[in-house]
Structures are given as C-alpha cells and as structure tokens.
Design a protein around this motif. Structure first.
Motif, PDB file in Angstrom:
ATOM      1  N   TRP A   1      -6.864  18.817  -5.485  1.00  0.00           N
ATOM      2  CA  TRP A   1      -6.640  20.037  -5.891  1.00  0.00           C
ATOM      3  C   TRP A   1      -6.865  20.263  -7.446  1.00  0.00           C
ATOM      4  O   TRP A   1      -6.237  19.372  -8.243  1.00  0.00           O
ATOM      5  N   GLY A   2      -7.714  21.290  -7.778  1.00  0.00           N
ATOM      6  CA  GLY A   2      -7.848  21.563  -9.192  1.00  0.00           C
ATOM      7  C   GLY A   2      -6.940  22.919  -9.544  1.00  0.00           C
ATOM      8  O   GLY A   2      -7.286  24.027  -8.579  1.00  0.00           O
ATOM      9  N   PHE A   3      -6.312  22.833 -10.352  1.00  0.00           N
ATOM     10  CA  PHE A   3      -5.343  24.082 -10.623  1.00  0.00           C
ATOM     11  C   PHE A   3      -5.783  24.941 -11.742  1.00  0.00           C
ATOM     12  O   PHE A   3      -5.936  24.300 -12.926  1.00  0.00           O
ATOM     13  N   VAL A   4      -6.092  26.185 -11.761  1.00  0.00           N
ATOM     14  CA  VAL A   4      -6.796  26.735 -12.607  1.00  0.00           C
ATOM     15  C   VAL A   4      -6.231  28.016 -13.428  1.00  0.00           C
ATOM     16  O   VAL A   4      -5.003  28.538 -13.068  1.00  0.00           O
ATOM     17  N   ASN A   5      -6.314  27.820 -14.685  1.00  0.00           N
ATOM     18  CA  ASN A   5      -5.853  29.068 -15.726  1.00  0.00           C
ATOM     19  C   ASN A   5      -7.147  29.736 -15.724  1.00  0.00           C
ATOM     20  O   ASN A   5      -7.917  29.707 -16.549  1.00  0.00           O
ATOM     21  N   ALA A   6      -6.931  30.977 -15.003  1.00  0.00           N
ATOM     22  CA  ALA A   6      -8.323  31.840 -14.954  1.00  0.00           C
ATOM     23  C   ALA A   6      -8.712  32.356 -16.404  1.00  0.00           C
ATOM     24  O   ALA A   6      -9.805  32.719 -16.529  1.00  0.00           O
TER      25      ALA A   6
ATOM     26  N   ARG B   1       0.790  -1.306   0.160  1.00  0.00           N
ATOM     27  CA  ARG B   1      -0.005   0.063  -0.123  1.00  0.00           C
ATOM     28  C   ARG B   1       0.870   1.220   0.013  1.00  0.00           C
ATOM     29  O   ARG B   1       1.892   1.304   0.674  1.00  0.00           O
ATOM     30  N   PHE B   2       0.301   2.422  -0.551  1.00  0.00           N
ATOM     31  CA  PHE B   2       1.059   3.693  -0.540  1.00  0.00           C
ATOM     32  C   PHE B   2       0.190   4.617  -0.606  1.00  0.00           C
ATOM     33  O   PHE B   2      -0.882   4.728  -1.251  1.00  0.00           O
ATOM     34  N   ASP B   3       0.547   5.834  -0.006  1.00  0.00           N
ATOM     35  CA  ASP B   3      -0.407   6.937  -0.221  1.00  0.00           C
ATOM     36  C   ASP B   3      -0.227   7.752  -1.370  1.00  0.00           C
ATOM     37  O   ASP B   3       0.796   7.725  -2.044  1.00  0.00           O
ATOM     38  N   LEU B   4      -1.272   8.300  -2.013  1.00  0.00           N
ATOM     39  CA  LEU B   4      -1.412   9.026  -3.299  1.00  0.00           C
ATOM     40  C   LEU B   4      -2.274  10.427  -3.061  1.00  0.00           C
ATOM     41  O   LEU B   4      -3.485  10.111  -2.649  1.00  0.00           O
ATOM     42  N   ALA B   5      -1.865  11.445  -3.575  1.00  0.00           N
ATOM     43  CA  ALA B   5      -2.775  12.624  -3.658  1.00  0.00           C
ATOM     44  C   ALA B   5      -3.113  12.763  -5.087  1.00  0.00           C
ATOM     45  O   ALA B   5      -1.955  12.854  -5.978  1.00  0.00           O
ATOM     46  N   VAL B   6      -4.164  13.024  -5.248  1.00  0.00           N
ATOM     47  CA  VAL B   6      -4.754  13.287  -6.838  1.00  0.00           C
ATOM     48  C   VAL B   6      -4.657  14.978  -6.998  1.00  0.00           C
ATOM     49  O   VAL B   6      -5.420  15.628  -6.040  1.00  0.00           O
ATOM     50  N   THR B   7      -4.058  15.350  -7.971  1.00  0.00           N
ATOM     51  CA  THR B   7      -4.339  16.899  -8.537  1.00  0.00           C
ATOM     52  C   THR B   7      -4.583  16.836  -9.909  1.00  0.00           C
ATOM     53  O   THR B   7      -4.222  16.012 -10.672  1.00  0.00           O
ATOM     54  N   VAL B   8      -5.301  17.700 -10.258  1.00  0.00           N
ATOM     55  CA  VAL B   8      -5.703  18.088 -11.634  1.00  0.00           C
ATOM     56  C   VAL B   8      -5.522  19.549 -12.289  1.00  0.00           C
ATOM     57  O   VAL B   8      -5.949  20.309 -11.612  1.00  0.00           O
ATOM     58  N   ASP B   9      -4.708  19.432 -13.212  1.00  0.00           N
ATOM     59  CA  ASP B   9      -4.405  20.560 -13.730  1.00  0.00           C
ATOM     60  C   ASP B   9      -5.118  21.289 -14.867  1.00  0.00           C
ATOM     61  O   ASP B   9      -6.021  20.422 -15.481  1.00  0.00           O
ATOM     62  N   ASP B  10      -4.993  22.609 -15.233  1.00  0.00           N
ATOM     63  CA  ASP B  10      -5.734  23.222 -16.329  1.00  0.00           C
ATOM     64  C   ASP B  10      -7.412  23.220 -16.292  1.00  0.00           C
ATOM     65  O   ASP B  10      -8.017  22.986 -17.096  1.00  0.00           O
ATOM     66  N   LEU B  11      -7.752  23.254 -15.000  1.00  0.00           N
ATOM     67  CA  LEU B  11      -9.445  23.724 -14.986  1.00  0.00           C
ATOM     68  C   LEU B  11      -9.310  25.273 -15.645  1.00  0.00           C
ATOM     69  O   LEU B  11      -8.636  26.074 -15.134  1.00  0.00           O
TER      70      LEU B  11
END
Length: 310
Positions: free
Chosen positions: A71-76, A29-39
């Motif tokens: 986390w969703g990372f935004v290009n405003a 098992r391992f920990d994983l954080a999901v992040t999403v670019d280009d919202l």
C-alpha cells in the motif's frame, strides 16, 4: 538512479538474503506486510533524480523480493506542489500496488486546528486516490505521524467519522526510522560525500538489525508469539537507495511477505484499545496491558546527522 546501480544493489541484496541459517540457529518465519508512506514525495529531491524514478526503483526492489502488495499512502497536495511527481502514483498503480489516504497535507490529528479541519484534509486527499483506484476498495488510512489523537474526544471523533466514511486503518508494528536520514542524504549526495553516505548507511543498517531483534522480543513478551508485522517505510531517495539492503535483512530474518489485510487479520490487530491507531501497535498494546518491556534488545539512537555535509 542508474539502472546498472540498481541491478548491482539488488544482486548484493539477494546474495545476502541467500545466506542460510545454521541447523543450530533456525530462522523463525513470520508474515510481514510492506506499506509506504508519503507518495508521491517524501523529503528533498537530490540533484539528478526524479520522483517517478524513485518510485520505479522502489517497485523494482519490492518485486525482486516477491512482495505481493504494498500500500502506498498518498499526500495529494504534493501533486500540485510538484506536478512531475504525479507520474510516481501512476507507476505505483501500473505495478499493481494499491493507493490509500495519508491526508491531503500530512496533517497530524493532534496538530489540526480542529477535528473538522482534519476531516476536511482527509476528504481533500480522496479524489486523486479514487481516480486511480476505480473499482477497488481504496479507503485505507494511515494516520500522519501515526497520530490518532492524544485527546480522547478527538481520537474517538476521528475514529467514528472514518468508520462512517468506510475507512479502515493501516496500523504499524515495525519501522526503521528511514525518514530521519532523508534530508541529510540529499545534502550529502548533492555534495558527493560518499564517506558520509557510507557512515549513514552503516548506522542505518545496524539499527535495522537491532529493530528486527527487538521486534521479535517485544512480540514474544506481549503476545507470547511472533505476530504478523506491518512495516512502515517512506517513498524517498534515501529509502529507495537502502531498500535492497533492508529487504535482504528481512529475507534473512525469515520475513514472508503478505497483503496488509492478511497481516491485520490476526487477532493482535483487533484487540480493542482506547488509543487504537496511535503509535506502534505492540508498544501500544504493552502500555494498555501493563506489560513491561525492560531488558529487551535495544535500538541505538540515530547517529548525529545535522552537521553532516553542511
């Protein structure tokens, strides 16, 4: 994307994820954080789809797999370019997922005309995020292109400016290069070429499996253990369509989904580096420490995509 197709895809993904490991081959098992670019917009929009719908599909998959935070990372600037896409940000917030900054125009630090121009671009992206994150700490930045500055003076200047402004950096340790398939998927979907899409999917998921295997091997060689991982994905039509299969593979590989701060609380993410934030974390650490990565599992190049569905 129709609801019944989403439901079927999720069911298939869940079934794949439920295949147990054998006693002789236990899953670590391992920990994983999901992040999403280009919202809220990544790549071209295929016919018959819309950005809020893509966001809802993405969210449904993440929730189905028990992802507590993404986390969703935004290009405003994309909001002004495609006003209907703004609803994708609101959908993200209604799901309880946070928004961070990816700069206003997705401007790479090395490509910016000057450090000041890059800082101005980051600052220009803030209002749309702050308005949706009232009362919460939203000052998390994902460097566009994972480009934290190839020139040491620019790298250090940006890092100091970000720290003074209250930002922390969302690092990346694993990516499946979902962005590379995005444009071709839109072409093939518009043409209805299911054979090409199936070939793309087979290639992509093979590379997902290879990347997971390589990630384990690199982590063991560099750190002597499997460190928590931070996954980079993108909010595009291709990524949403393939996410159920990707998450099923991560489930099967032993991923345990955690918040970004929990993953980055590990000492691996706090190790000093003259290139902090640039590129993939584990590759950067290997280079800094002079650790050779020869002989580890390889990841095949992305299949030839340019000629498909022309």
């Amino acid at each position: 994307m129709k609801t019944k197709l989403i439901t079927a895809a999720l069911a298939l993904g869940a079934a794949a994820a439920m295949v147990p490991a054998t006693a002789a081959d236990p899953v670590e098992r391992f920990d994983l954080a999901v992040t999403v670019d280009d919202l809220p917009v990544h790549g071209p929009l295929p016919e018959g789809m819309d950005w809020p719908g893509i966001a809802r599909d993405y969210i449904a998959t993440l929730k189905h797999h028990g992802v507590p935070e993404a986390w969703g990372f935004v290009n405003a600037r994309r909001i002004a370019e495609q006003p209907a896409s703004e609803a994708a940000l609101d959908a993200w917030r209604r799901a309880g997922y946070p928004l961070g900054n990816h700069s206003n125009t997705h401007l790479g630090l090395s490509q910016a005309p000057s450090l000041q121009a890059w800082q101005d671009d980051v600052a220009a992206g803030e209002p749309a995020i702050a308005a949706r994150m009232r009362g919460q700490d939203w000052k998390v930045l994902r460097y566009p292109f994972l480009d934290a500055g190839k020139d040491p003076a620019r790298h250090d200047g940006a890092a100091a400016w970000l720290k003074g402004r209250g930002y922390r950096i969302a690092d990346v340790s694993i990516s499946f290069d979902d962005w590379a398939y995005t444009d071709t998927y839109a072409r093939c979907r518009n043409k209805g070429d299911q054979g090409a899409i199936a070939a793309m999917k087979a290639d992509y998921l093979k590379r997902v499996d290879q990347t997971i295997a390589r990630t384990r091997a690199v982590s063991q060689r560099v750190y002597g253990r499997m460190i928590p991982q931070v996954l980079l994905t993108h909010l595009g039509a291709w990524s949403a369509a393939t996410l159920p299969d990707v998450m099923a593979r991560l489930d099967g590989a032993g991923a345990r989904y955690v918040a970004l701060d929990a993953a980055q609380g590990d000492p691996a993410y706090r190790a000093p580096s003259p290139r902090a934030g640039d590129g993939l974390l584990m590759d950067r650490r290997a280079q800094d420490a002079g650790v050779k990565l020869d002989g580890l599992p390889a990841v095949d190049p992305v299949m030839a995509l340019e000629a498909l569905c022309r």
